[in-house]
Design an enzyme around this catalytic site. Structure first.
Site, PDB file in Angstrom:
ATOM      1  N   ASP A  19      -8.282 -10.012   2.020  1.00  0.00           N
ATOM      2  CA  ASP A  19      -8.633  -9.309   3.263  1.00  0.00           C
ATOM      3  C   ASP A  19      -9.948  -9.832   3.859  1.00  0.00           C
ATOM      4  O   ASP A  19     -10.277  -9.514   5.002  1.00  0.00           O
ATOM      5  CB  ASP A  19      -8.747  -7.801   3.037  1.00  0.00           C
ATOM      6  CG  ASP A  19      -7.395  -7.097   3.117  1.00  0.00           C
ATOM      7  OD1 ASP A  19      -6.386  -7.782   3.337  1.00  0.00           O
ATOM      8  OD2 ASP A  19      -7.355  -5.867   2.964  1.00  0.00           O
ATOM      9  N   SER A  68      -8.081  -1.861   6.566  1.00  0.00           N
ATOM     10  CA  SER A  68      -7.518  -1.139   7.711  1.00  0.00           C
ATOM     11  C   SER A  68      -7.061   0.256   7.338  1.00  0.00           C
ATOM     12  O   SER A  68      -6.494   0.965   8.166  1.00  0.00           O
ATOM     13  CB  SER A  68      -6.306  -1.900   8.257  1.00  0.00           C
ATOM     14  OG  SER A  68      -6.684  -3.188   8.641  1.00  0.00           O
ATOM     15  N   GLU A 111      -3.264  -4.314  -2.222  1.00  0.00           N
ATOM     16  CA  GLU A 111      -3.112  -5.248  -1.112  1.00  0.00           C
ATOM     17  C   GLU A 111      -1.632  -5.493  -0.867  1.00  0.00           C
ATOM     18  O   GLU A 111      -0.925  -4.562  -0.596  1.00  0.00           O
ATOM     19  CB  GLU A 111      -3.877  -6.545  -1.345  1.00  0.00           C
ATOM     20  CG  GLU A 111      -4.450  -7.249  -0.095  1.00  0.00           C
ATOM     21  CD  GLU A 111      -3.562  -7.414   1.129  1.00  0.00           C
ATOM     22  OE1 GLU A 111      -3.553  -6.482   1.944  1.00  0.00           O
ATOM     23  OE2 GLU A 111      -2.940  -8.473   1.320  1.00  0.00           O
ATOM     24  N   THR A 117      -4.013   1.071  -2.658  1.00  0.00           N
ATOM     25  CA  THR A 117      -3.310  -0.208  -2.493  1.00  0.00           C
ATOM     26  C   THR A 117      -3.651  -1.175  -3.608  1.00  0.00           C
ATOM     27  O   THR A 117      -4.659  -0.994  -4.310  1.00  0.00           O
ATOM     28  CB  THR A 117      -3.727  -0.837  -1.137  1.00  0.00           C
ATOM     29  OG1 THR A 117      -2.937  -2.002  -0.901  1.00  0.00           O
ATOM     30  CG2 THR A 117      -5.179  -1.246  -1.114  1.00  0.00           C
ATOM     31  N   THR A 145       0.820  -1.206   0.000  1.00  0.00           N
ATOM     32  CA  THR A 145       0.000   0.000   0.000  1.00  0.00           C
ATOM     33  C   THR A 145       0.859   1.264   0.000  1.00  0.00           C
ATOM     34  O   THR A 145       2.036   1.226   0.288  1.00  0.00           O
ATOM     35  CB  THR A 145      -0.940   0.006   1.229  1.00  0.00           C
ATOM     36  OG1 THR A 145      -1.612  -1.208   1.260  1.00  0.00           O
ATOM     37  CG2 THR A 145      -1.932   1.121   1.223  1.00  0.00           C
ATOM     38  N   GLY A 171       0.551  -0.394   5.450  1.00  0.00           N
ATOM     39  CA  GLY A 171       0.994  -1.346   6.475  1.00  0.00           C
ATOM     40  C   GLY A 171      -0.048  -2.340   6.934  1.00  0.00           C
ATOM     41  O   GLY A 171       0.018  -2.819   8.074  1.00  0.00           O
TER      42      GLY A 171
END
Ligand code: GLU
Length: 608
Positions: free
Chosen positions: A458, A480, A436, A434, A416, A500
């Site tokens: 995810d 996230s 991923e 991102t 990301t 992250g």
């Protein structure tokens, strides 16, 4: 648009090139881009922070040419698609926050990838064994993990809603960088090497990123002519050309029948995406999450990301303590414990709100945070995992102890990219995007120059009816990503975000704490060593954090384990970017001094 090419032309002239396919190895000379890796830039007239000097330069050029923060953010994001192709690009998704100086309001776009309509709940189970595919590298390198990309639709929506320029104008800098190439640095080479087995599994990907069977050498020039052509297509025809027509057909073909090499041993399970899935995609306008912290208004990304609710809940918990007065180990103990509590609730309650009833208001309610804060023992780390709170019944009073729950395996990968942009009118963008994990699914769409995401990993791997993040057709997997904009009496104070995986949440939280409670400047807050407590037995920490605080925190019972895993070479957490707004109108753009090779902060008019 009169995009200023003078500086770039000078660089290009210094580089001799002969091109086949993607990478071309030729030594870079007279290159001034390295010098632009400035971690902190102060000044007026607009500012940007990204992980990459080319992307920051693209944003600055757009701002200088009269574009606003939304225009510049799309220009920077598109350039990151060239120079950070393993982290972001049109094959992925993300979340875009915009502070509108005219209205004083924060709006968001949810550009998350979605599951195809035909995705079965056992998509991640290997039919040969009846068990889940091994996660890395098997499941992550697949067509079945590819979600319908949201990034082109996000750019389109952001420009229409808030921008002043057209897509063809803001794509110009990225097309230019893709054509003339960028200088390969250690990070790019290492990320390529980390992905060698996965990239070698596909004819298209090895041709682009492993020319002559090796990762491009540090100092060579990497060009992306296929991506330049794809961007040009979108510039000429709009993002409709991504979601419909020939390109859409090619994306679907790459997902359903990935272009495997004969030699690969990876199983590469095919995916379920159809052209109807692409045609049906929309980016969504969403209200942001909001909490107050120490008198500031903190705006974040609502579900389908868990960023806003989880950062928000943890801040509500921490707001009940006087962190500024605590010793450093005690402050960090509270940070880690608050984070674990918020992660417990994230796991229990957060998924795509189109499919699950997500209690966003409750999770960000200060009264709920107050009640959750009861679970923090000021002297002792709780046994992890801690159980979730009860959003159906809370009153801010400490409840009796609840039963413990099973440990959750955190399979989110760390890739990301994130960028922060502000313009002279006072508009601000915080944008995390991102594909991923680093390298996404590993699948380059043949001849198109971009990687497809593996965002659907995810989702929880195994279907469970009670799990808000279970696989469902058309659903967005829980993210996230935590782009965050903080206002002080209605005016921007700080905008920040990070990559992250699930440590995005902790990085954003820790950076806010460092800045607001622990007396650091924004640059120090970003540079400081990081640790992440995601409701697991161990705290994941950078080596420098363990050295500095390990013994102090073990006195509270925290067990610290170094960050990094067998598949990534870096023991780093996150790669944050931020802009702080000073009362006199000065902007301080801050990027990483070291992580991911160092980021790039720039301003339109520098000052001391
Ligand atoms: N897939 C992650 C998310 O949406 C982001 C990937 C990463 O940062 O590594 O939260």
């Amino acid at each position: 648009m009169p995009y200023n090419k003078r500086r770039l032309a000078a660089i290009t002239a210094a580089v001799a090139m002969s091109v086949t396919g993607g990478a071309v190895i030729s030594p870079a000379s007279a290159d001034d881009r390295e010098t632009k890796k400035t971690a902190t830039a102060r000044g007026y007239g607009g500012a940007v922070s990204t992980v990459d000097p080319e992307a920051s330069a693209a944003a600055i050029e757009v701002l200088r040419d009269g574009g606003n923060a939304a225009d510049a953010a799309v220009a920077a994001a598109a350039t990151l698609g060239v120079t950070e192709p393993y982290s972001a690009g049109i094959g992925g998704g993300g979340y875009f926050l915009f502070y509108d100086a005219k209205t004083g309001r924060v709006g968001t776009i949810d550009g998350r990838e979605t599951a195809p309509a035909g995705m079965p709940r056992d998509a991640f189970i290997d039919p040969k064994t009846g068990k889940p595919y091994n996660f890395t590298p098997e499941l992550v390198t697949s067509g079945v993990s590819v979600g319908v990309p949201g990034t082109p639709a996000t750019w389109d929506r952001a420009l229409k809603r808030w921008g002043t320029m057209d897509l063809d104008d803001v794509l110009e800098p990225a097309i230019d960088v893709a054509n003339r190439g960028f200088v390969v640095d250690e990070t790019f080479r290492q990320q390529t090497l980390d992905n060698k087995v996965r990239f070698a599994a596909f004819t298209s990907t090895s041709k682009l990123f492993l020319p002559r069977g090796d990762a491009p050498a540090v100092g060579s020039i990497f060009r992306s002519p296929d991506l330049a052509r794809t961007y040009k297509l979108l510039a000429d025809k709009g993002t409709r050309a991504f979601y419909h027509g020939q390109l859409a057909k090619e994306i679907v073909a790459a997902v359903k029948a990935p272009p495997k090499t004969a030699a690969t041993r990876l199983p590469v399970p095919p995916g379920h995406m159809t052209t109807a899935d692409l045609a049906g995609y929309s980016a969504l306008n969403q209200a942001p999450t909001h909490v107050e912290y120490r008198g500031y208004d903190v705006y974040g990304m609502a579900p389908s990301s868990s960023g806003g609710t989880t950062v928000g809940e943890a801040l509500n918990v921490l707001d009940t303590f006087n962190i500024a007065e605590m010793s450093t180990p005690n402050a960090l103990h509270h940070y880690l414990e608050a984070s674990a509590l918020a992660f417990a609730d994230r796991g229990r309650y957060v998924g795509d709100p189109k499919f699950v009833d997500v209690p966003t208001a409750e999770l960000t309610d200060p009264l709920f945070g107050k009640e959750r804060s009861c679970a923090i023992d000021p002297k002792r780390a709780a046994v992890k995992p801690v159980p979730p709170g009860n959003v159906a019944n809370y009153d801010g009073v400490c409840p009796a102890a609840a039963a413990s729950i099973a440990d959750e395996k955190d399979t989110e990968n760390i890739s990301t990219t994130n960028l922060t942009v502000a313009d002279k009118w006072g508009n601000v963008v915080e944008y995390t995007l991102t594909i991923e994990q680093t390298g996404g699914s590993g699948i380059v769409v043949p001849g198109r120059g971009f990687l497809l995401n593996n965002e659907l990993t995810d989702f929880s791997t195994v279907y469970d009816q009670k799990d808000p993040n279970r696989i469902e057709p058309g659903k967005r997997p829980r993210s996230s990503m935590s782009p965050t904009i903080i206002l002080d009496e209605g005016k921007p104070f700080l905008a920040l975000g990070s990559p992250g995986g699930s440590t995005i949440i902790t990085t954003v939280l820790q950076t806010i704490l460092n800045r607001v409670d622990r007396g650091m400047t924004i640059s120090q807050a970003i540079a400081a060593p990081r640790a992440a407590q995601r409701n697991t037995a161990n705290v994941t920490a950078e080596p420098a954090f363990i050295t500095a605080y390990g013994s102090g925190l073990s006195a509270y019972g925290h067990e610290l384990a170094p960050a990094g895993d067998a598949f990534t070479s870096a023991a780093e957490i996150g790669a944050a970017t931020a802009i702080e707004f000073k009362p006199d109108g000065r902007m301080v753009a801050a990027a990483e001094p070291v992580r991911r090779g160092g980021g790039s902060a720039m301003v339109v008019k520098p000052s001391r």
